[in-house]
Design an enzyme around this catalytic site. Structure first.
Site, mmCIF file in Angstrom:
data_model
loop_
_atom_site.group_PDB
_atom_site.id
_atom_site.type_symbol
_atom_site.label_atom_id
_atom_site.label_comp_id
_atom_site.label_asym_id
_atom_site.label_seq_id
_atom_site.Cartn_x
_atom_site.Cartn_y
_atom_site.Cartn_z
ATOM 1 N N ASP B 91 0.867 -1.163 0.000
ATOM 2 C CA ASP B 91 0.000 0.000 0.000
ATOM 3 C C ASP B 91 0.908 1.218 0.000
ATOM 4 O O ASP B 91 2.002 1.187 0.566
ATOM 5 C CB ASP B 91 -0.908 -0.038 1.234
ATOM 6 C CG ASP B 91 -2.043 0.952 1.125
ATOM 7 O OD1 ASP B 91 -2.776 1.099 2.114
ATOM 8 O OD2 ASP B 91 -2.217 1.565 0.053
ATOM 9 N N ASP B 295 -7.789 -7.108 2.012
ATOM 10 C CA ASP B 295 -6.826 -7.045 3.105
ATOM 11 C C ASP B 295 -7.534 -6.408 4.282
ATOM 12 O O ASP B 295 -8.437 -5.586 4.095
ATOM 13 C CB ASP B 295 -5.608 -6.200 2.745
ATOM 14 C CG ASP B 295 -5.855 -4.706 2.979
ATOM 15 O OD1 ASP B 295 -6.492 -4.078 2.104
ATOM 16 O OD2 ASP B 295 -5.475 -4.197 4.047
ATOM 17 N N CYS B 333 -12.640 -25.591 12.953
ATOM 18 C CA CYS B 333 -11.424 -25.067 12.337
ATOM 19 C C CYS B 333 -10.286 -26.065 12.457
ATOM 20 O O CYS B 333 -10.156 -26.748 13.472
ATOM 21 C CB CYS B 333 -11.027 -23.758 13.023
ATOM 22 S SG CYS B 333 -9.542 -22.989 12.344
ATOM 23 N N CYS B 335 -6.959 -25.095 11.980
ATOM 24 C CA CYS B 335 -5.688 -24.373 12.073
ATOM 25 C C CYS B 335 -4.865 -24.974 13.217
ATOM 26 O O CYS B 335 -5.394 -25.742 14.031
ATOM 27 C CB CYS B 335 -5.913 -22.886 12.299
ATOM 28 S SG CYS B 335 -6.274 -22.417 14.008
ATOM 29 N N CYS B 338 -6.328 -24.497 16.705
ATOM 30 C CA CYS B 338 -7.524 -25.273 17.015
ATOM 31 C C CYS B 338 -7.283 -26.775 17.093
ATOM 32 O O CYS B 338 -8.034 -27.486 17.745
ATOM 33 C CB CYS B 338 -8.624 -24.967 16.004
ATOM 34 S SG CYS B 338 -9.303 -23.292 16.197
ATOM 35 N N HIS B 364 -5.230 -18.103 14.330
ATOM 36 C CA HIS B 364 -6.558 -18.650 14.050
ATOM 37 C C HIS B 364 -7.375 -17.697 13.190
ATOM 38 O O HIS B 364 -8.018 -18.114 12.221
ATOM 39 C CB HIS B 364 -7.308 -18.950 15.341
ATOM 40 C CG HIS B 364 -8.771 -19.135 15.115
ATOM 41 N ND1 HIS B 364 -9.316 -20.309 14.596
ATOM 42 C CD2 HIS B 364 -9.817 -18.288 15.252
ATOM 43 C CE1 HIS B 364 -10.617 -20.167 14.442
ATOM 44 N NE2 HIS B 364 -10.954 -18.953 14.836
#
Lengths: 404, 404
Positions: B91, B295, B333, B335, B338, B364
């Site tokens: 950016d 984003d 989840c 991940c 988790c 997460h």
């Protein structure tokens, strides 16, 4: 029961051993990262496994306050709670009660204090601490001892040491009582979700066989140390020994001398754990004098302040000279910080208060000490501990502008 | 040059695509984690790779201040500096200059401001920002635009939008000038140590082919948005488009309507990047309206405040109801937070100010949004985006006491 110590090789007073526990073995000498609040600060258990940590510490005082040892027990014990399947040692909180808590009242019964977190009134006795450490479920549990400031008078040191031995006897009695009153297969009170395959199954984890280690005190007074070791040995056939009250401001020579005194006074057949040590030079000097286990917050705490251990001594990453330095933190290190990132990047993270910086610094420093202990062990196996240690220390202590 | 966009399938206005860059491809729709200061806060690049992140953000304003874009260039560019070998978008800092910096003076030339870090005087022009973004070396670079507060009047919105287009023309001219004046194989000034195998080789990384994306502004004024899109398209055949000035406090309906307006006004053949978005519901509503890239700092920033995204809505981990909750943050989840840890443990870490807690929460949440975008893409490929999104949102928006 479930614990043993085998010496693979000796070199002088140094020993390469294998300490076996219900959660696995520890090649000694070994550095144990400190996971005070059920986490080695900034690090993931996977980081610790990757860098070869075998055993870590938890702290009964801190975990009693947060989240509470009952909560940890309810969640299946410390191993399960924090996701660490290897051996754990818990310190009793003796040091914290005397250094962190406020408004302490010490009696023969125990210590009344106020939590440093919320000011609530608490009471630690040998019996209560054993209950706490049993709830946490670590493999090795330290006795609750009477800790006094370093440089205390001989009178104070004797008083504290003798009280600690009386408290040790009470710890042992309480531990035996708890082992009998709580059945061997005490399942955790919570049902664990079946779809979480990476959590270890609860039934095999509770309750643990736990090894109670006494702590040899006595300050920097040779005869007190010898008396304490003798008295402790007369109480029980201990699975291992803690050595406390060193690295608290005394001269290095005095510390090394006390280690030699205690090395002579304790059985060679059992592991010796030098509490709160330490820095690289202290690790090597202690290994040469018969120490097998170490713990210290320095790698993580100092790492979070920008200090970095390297083979060529310590540096501080915040210095502007590292601003565009393309080298790793330590060019001789193969940790995952040193194989992936430059000093320039880690410095940028640190001065920008970025959490990844704290993690990479801690990761490197812990890896450094783990690796140092491993190398010392190899030197013992090779039969050249003294010359190896002398060479290592010589390079470490010589700050070379070219090297660093 | 080095960039392309292929649409694998469409479903209504939604598209499943593949955006190709010199550092690899991005399956769209995609969420891009924000790595403002050359780090996605608390996360390791390996975490991001493990959770399937394809593209991340850096920020020219922040990196210009720390460590300095010249430093990043000297260290081989942002990819090499931060250890991220996949695509990066920077950016321009347009938003930060207008929201973070103090004492701003805006002229047609550019923006004079004081750094929020140390108060030093700085001057950003389209030309200077292009130099900064070239030094950083990201694959996609955003134009420097004139950002104004949300809810601005139409007069202000028009003024800023028209200035942004004039600045866009200057950005393009400067980028072309830089591309010609700096040879294609400009090696980094630093020699990199040969014994750091995981660092990518420097020569192939600098300088990059960079894709400049314009930013469509115009507030919540339909005709301004259409005019901006038309004017932008008349300047150049752009490789992709940013859409700015949304999710800054306007009504959701207004935001969704503007996305539809811009979706109509931009070519379907090129990626559309909705800047600063966002929350799960906004991702899905925007994907249904033709957005390809997103984003947002919410997953990391809110994670550091204890907020957790789950399929059943948001929860805050500090609540006492989670104190002994054995479930993962989100039972659906997979991940690495988790599959390994309980809500009880992560709550303990969070209330104890432990850094691992911040990392697990961030990990997460970022995984959650990456996974959501992947699922939306699959729904587009399956041809049932609308019904899938409706069902997903219905469950997310219904806070069920039983489920959470």
């Amino acid at each position: 029961m479930g614990f043993s110590f085998e010496i693979a090789a000796s070199d002088g007073a140094g020993r390469a051993g294998v300490f076996s526990t219900p959660h696995g073995t520890v090649d000694t000498p070994a550095f144990m990262p400190v996971g005070t609040l059920a986490t080695v600060k900034t690090l993931d258990p996977d980081d610790l496994v990757e860098m070869g940590a075998s055993m870590i510490l938890g702290n009964a005082y801190h975990l009693h306050l947060r989240p509470g040892d009952e909560v940890v027990r309810e969640m299946g014990g410390l191993h399960r709670f924090m996701g660490w399947e290897r051996p754990i040692l818990t310190d009793s909180g003796g040091f914290q009660v005397f250094s962190l808590a406020q408004l302490r009242t010490i009696t023969e019964q125990g210590v009344e204090f106020q939590s440093h977190i919320d000011g609530s009134r608490r009471f630690f006795t040998p019996e209560i601490v054993m209950q706490i450490e049993r709830n946490l479920g670590a493999d090795v549990i330290m006795q609750f001892d009477h800790v006094i400031p370093g440089q205390s008078s001989e009178v104070s040191a004797r008083d504290a040491s003798e009280r600690s031995i009386r408290w040790l006897i009470r710890c042992l009695a309480e531990l035996r009582r708890l082992e009998q009153s709580q059945p061997l297969e005490d399942p955790p009170r919570k049902e664990f979700p079946p779809d979480n395959p990476r959590l270890p199954p609860p039934a095999s984890r509770l309750p643990l066989h736990q090894a109670l280690f006494p702590i040899v005190q006595g300050g920097i007074h040779e005869h007190l140390r010898q008396e304490a070791a003798r008295a402790i040995r007369s109480v029980n056939d201990w699975p291992g020994f803690g050595i406390g009250g060193l690295s608290v401001g005394e001269e290095k020579d005095a510390m090394y001398e006390m280690i030699e005194v205690v090395d002579d006074a304790l059985p060679k057949t059992h592991p010796r754990y030098l509490m709160g040590v330490g820095f690289p030079e202290d690790l090597l000097e202690a290994i040469r004098r018969g120490i097998d286990l170490f713990d210290c917050v320095a790698p993580t705490r100092m790492g979070r302040n920008g200090a970095v251990f390297t083979r060529d001594g310590r540096l501080n990453i915040k210095r502007t000279e590292y601003r565009t330095d393309p080298r790793p933190l330590d060019p001789d290190c193969d940790c995952s910080a040193c194989t992936r990132f430059t000093r320039a990047y880690i410095r940028h993270l640190f001065v920008s208060d970025e959490i990844l910086g704290l993690r990479l610094l801690s990761l490197h420093n812990v890896h450094f000490l783990l690796s140092l202990a491993r190398s010392a062990r190899q030197a013992i196996l090779n039969g050249d501990l003294d010359s190896w240690a002398r060479e290592w220390l010589s390079r470490y202590r010589t700050s070379s502008p070219l090297a660093v």
